[in-house]
Design a protein around this motif. Sequence first.
Motif, PDB file in Angstrom:
ATOM      1  N   GLN A  89       0.500  -0.979  -0.052  1.00  0.00           N
ATOM      2  CA  GLN A  89      -0.160  -0.094   0.114  1.00  0.00           C
ATOM      3  C   GLN A  89       0.598   1.366   0.016  1.00  0.00           C
ATOM      4  O   GLN A  89      -0.060   1.908  -0.284  1.00  0.00           O
ATOM      5  CB  GLN A  89      -0.950   0.228   1.548  1.00  0.00           C
ATOM      6  N   LEU A  90       2.411   0.725  -0.010  1.00  0.00           N
ATOM      7  CA  LEU A  90       3.307   2.860   0.541  1.00  0.00           C
ATOM      8  C   LEU A  90       3.114   2.869  -1.018  1.00  0.00           C
ATOM      9  O   LEU A  90       2.762   2.510  -2.101  1.00  0.00           O
ATOM     10  CB  LEU A  90       4.412   2.132   1.292  1.00  0.00           C
ATOM     11  N   PRO A  91       3.404   4.123  -1.485  1.00  0.00           N
ATOM     12  CA  PRO A  91       3.808   5.013  -2.280  1.00  0.00           C
ATOM     13  C   PRO A  91       4.780   4.579  -3.382  1.00  0.00           C
ATOM     14  O   PRO A  91       6.131   3.565  -2.069  1.00  0.00           O
ATOM     15  CB  PRO A  91       4.243   6.233  -2.017  1.00  0.00           C
ATOM     16  N   ASP A  92       4.657   3.930  -4.186  1.00  0.00           N
ATOM     17  CA  ASP A  92       6.193   3.937  -4.890  1.00  0.00           C
ATOM     18  C   ASP A  92       7.151   4.406  -4.799  1.00  0.00           C
ATOM     19  O   ASP A  92       7.030   5.851  -5.615  1.00  0.00           O
ATOM     20  CB  ASP A  92       5.591   3.367  -6.773  1.00  0.00           C
ATOM     21  N   PRO A  93       7.910   4.170  -4.887  1.00  0.00           N
ATOM     22  CA  PRO A  93       9.043   5.331  -4.511  1.00  0.00           C
ATOM     23  C   PRO A  93       9.734   5.866  -5.737  1.00  0.00           C
ATOM     24  O   PRO A  93      10.651   6.953  -6.077  1.00  0.00           O
ATOM     25  CB  PRO A  93      10.085   4.609  -3.313  1.00  0.00           C
ATOM     26  N   THR A  94       9.580   4.710  -6.720  1.00  0.00           N
ATOM     27  CA  THR A  94      10.303   5.168  -7.711  1.00  0.00           C
ATOM     28  C   THR A  94       9.012   5.563  -9.066  1.00  0.00           C
ATOM     29  O   THR A  94       9.634   6.138 -10.412  1.00  0.00           O
ATOM     30  CB  THR A  94      11.029   3.600  -8.659  1.00  0.00           C
ATOM     31  N   GLY A 379       6.764   7.369  10.438  1.00  0.00           N
ATOM     32  CA  GLY A 379       6.544   7.598   9.676  1.00  0.00           C
ATOM     33  C   GLY A 379       6.436   7.564   8.068  1.00  0.00           C
ATOM     34  O   GLY A 379       5.981   8.006   6.709  1.00  0.00           O
ATOM     35  N   PHE A 380       7.679   7.127   7.740  1.00  0.00           N
ATOM     36  CA  PHE A 380       7.822   6.142   6.476  1.00  0.00           C
ATOM     37  C   PHE A 380       6.987   4.428   6.673  1.00  0.00           C
ATOM     38  O   PHE A 380       7.146   4.887   5.284  1.00  0.00           O
ATOM     39  CB  PHE A 380       9.274   5.741   6.806  1.00  0.00           C
ATOM     40  N   GLY A 381       6.668   4.353   7.268  1.00  0.00           N
ATOM     41  CA  GLY A 381       5.394   3.143   6.935  1.00  0.00           C
ATOM     42  C   GLY A 381       6.602   2.075   6.350  1.00  0.00           C
ATOM     43  O   GLY A 381       5.596   1.071   5.835  1.00  0.00           O
ATOM     44  N   ALA A 382       7.640   2.100   6.445  1.00  0.00           N
ATOM     45  CA  ALA A 382       8.731   0.750   6.231  1.00  0.00           C
ATOM     46  C   ALA A 382       9.811   1.686   7.181  1.00  0.00           C
ATOM     47  O   ALA A 382      10.500   2.268   7.656  1.00  0.00           O
ATOM     48  CB  ALA A 382       8.324   1.130   4.748  1.00  0.00           C
ATOM     49  N   GLU A 383      10.655   0.404   7.436  1.00  0.00           N
ATOM     50  CA  GLU A 383      11.945   0.564   7.745  1.00  0.00           C
ATOM     51  C   GLU A 383      13.028  -0.966   6.991  1.00  0.00           C
ATOM     52  O   GLU A 383      12.333  -1.815   7.329  1.00  0.00           O
ATOM     53  CB  GLU A 383      11.673   0.942   9.042  1.00  0.00           C
TER      54      GLU A 383
END
Lengths: 417, 417
Positions: A89-94, A379-383
């Motif tokens: 669900q996270l925004p695609d960083p690319t 708040g990055f949603g991942a690590e």
Amino acid sequence: MDNVQTNDLQAMGRAAKAAAATLAQLPDPDKQRALNVMADAVIAATDTILAANQQDLDGATIDPRFLDRLRLTPARVQDMAAGLRQVAQLPDPTAQIDRGWVTEDGLTITQRRVPLGVVAMIYEARPNVTVDAAGLTFKSGNAVILRGGKEALHSNQALATTLRHALTSIDLPADAVQLITDPSHALATELMHLNQYVDVLIPRGGAGLINRVVQTATVPVIETGAGNCHIYVDDAADLEMARKIVINAKVQRPSVCNAAEKLLINASVADAYLPVLAADLRAHGVELRGDDRARAIVPDMVAATAEDWDTEYNDLIMAVKVVDDVDAAIAHINAHNTKHSEVIITNNLAHSRRFQDLVDAACVYVNASTRFTDGFKFGFGAEIGISTQKLHARGPMGLDALTTTKYEIVGNGQVRA
Amino acid sequence: MDNVQTNDLQAMGRAAKAAAATLAQLPDPDKQRALNVMADAVIAATDTILAANQQDLDGATIDPRFLDRLRLTPARVQDMAAGLRQVAQLPDPTAQIDRGWVTEDGLTITQRRVPLGVVAMIYEARPNVTVDAAGLTFKSGNAVILRGGKEALHSNQALATTLRHALTSIDLPADAVQLITDPSHALATELMHLNQYVDVLIPRGGAGLINRVVQTATVPVIETGAGNCHIYVDDAADLEMARKIVINAKVQRPSVCNAAEKLLINASVADAYLPVLAADLRAHGVELRGDDRARAIVPDMVAATAEDWDTEYNDLIMAVKVVDDVDAAIAHINAHNTKHSEVIITNNLAHSRRFQDLVDAACVYVNASTRFTDGFKFGFGAEIGISTQKLHARGPMGLDALTTTKYEIVGNGQVRA
């Protein structure tokens, strides 16, 4: 069978590059779908995964403290699957263009965010890293080569096989996720030198592992994890706030890298305050080690050795030092810290600015617990990990840390004069 | 005397860290002033610098092609001083806050740009790198440890001494600029392992030097420079534009990393066009080496060997290959390039997009010369080098590449639940 993997690292590198080329072009809805299919597959394979994990547990000869990290349960398998769905669900960083401009020569330059390509991970006995790393690298468009600890080999094999089957089932390259199943050091060393194929190597684990990787690798490394974190209680501190923060940072989860290891206390409050704080820490099971000035105030502390100031305990131990002022605290921290997370407790604005300006660390706090240095809490949603180096990424790393950029330049025939 | 330097790398590292702490806090007007004072000092020391350079030239046993790189003249000394003044005028890359936000826990996080700390440079026989590197690292708030080629030792000593005197004259730490004056490999190797003090090592020079650094260093490295750059002339190319770009990219300055080394030409235009282009390249003194299909069209080309496709000539040599389509060009480039700069000449939008999407390189051009891959031409006002790796910085690096970030977090007593 599509899941037969080799331990020939050249072949794995080539396969990873080929898979990465496919992933780099995969639209985000397809990546989301794939991550959800992987999550379903992990749930469906729960019995197989737990059986494999039991083999690892039966064979384990490691420190019982670490057995808990190795152990999987139905709930933990569900957590891994849930993690994959969250990453989906996270925004695609690319899916991002960082900036663009037109040069004096009339060239249009855009700087696009793109995957790194091939990520390698070397880690220890936590099988959940296998699934976490696969999910994060996949979402960011990278292929991954995993090398987990030998203690978790059966678990990791079951997990990687499950993820590879899931990819194959939807016509995506299984080699987006590869696991080295030969646990010899020789192969780990070869991975650290696989410059032709590996774009970045991220070690996850204790100081020993990370040091070995930094000393050995010729591929680019992101150093993570070691945290010799300090809390400085200033003369202008709210002492009740300080008490809560010190207890939280030391006690809430002592085994992790963002736990506090050292307490620096201003001399002007130490006499009255240190005995209270020490009693509270001890009531929480913390062993205290003090410098001479701290032991003059709380005499029954063990004497801290020179080594203590450079040690990350990862345990319910804290060393205490009395300092004269904020500058002494800063000097001590910069001489001994691992550039991770440092805290000042103060209500003096000048002291807080000085501390944040001068302390050299990824995260410098005023009036909060070190335990917030965490990709989720940020708040990055991942690590992916917490970088303690200065190149590329510093501090908690989200999906962005698994990307790089590419300049795309469009002209109409420009040549250089 | 303040300019006596040691070759004890531990001591140099400590001194660099101390100087870096001062530089990190230095306001930009003071940095501007210092850089202008350094420029004045270089001009004032012209005679000393040229005399030292003459010693190097007298002792030089290197390839005469490289003598020109080693040679200083009054004009080149003035250029070095002008370079320092230019860098002084650039925006301070550390005077920036990249972003900030408030977390769910109510913590205010700001991500500040800060210097890396201590930068090490290993380079070859160009004494101007000594001054360039000192200026760029100083402006970005870093201390630098320089290790130039032994051929330029006297020149580098004269330059470093001049810069150190200039710093001392305005009460700034001379150890912001340190030069290793023992040219032994052992000391270079020690520098590559100085993890306690060196935040980044940037090698500048030929492929041999860069490879040695990448293979040896345990400190973080930014790989720069190697450029096996390709130009692909598409079937939809403006052939006159292609001609101008190929000639410019190959001939205008063949010794540099952004010169083109390979020509890929679409089969459907090769028959008519390659003979014209080959004649033009040869008229500019370029030796051509072809694959079988290219030699079938221009028979008097030397046959390219397998090695040619992976070679950066840095000379008036170009290898030519006939390919069937843009995908064949992309596949060849991704198999052989050094991830530096790649060009398609085309008026077909789909081909241009495909090429820019799929070619893996720092800079991917449509219809322009590879020679624009340059920090100045990109508009950065400076260039530390051109990164061919994917971590931290990719492509031309301006002052930003010499910085990192720090998270500054302010709370009001938050602890982690």
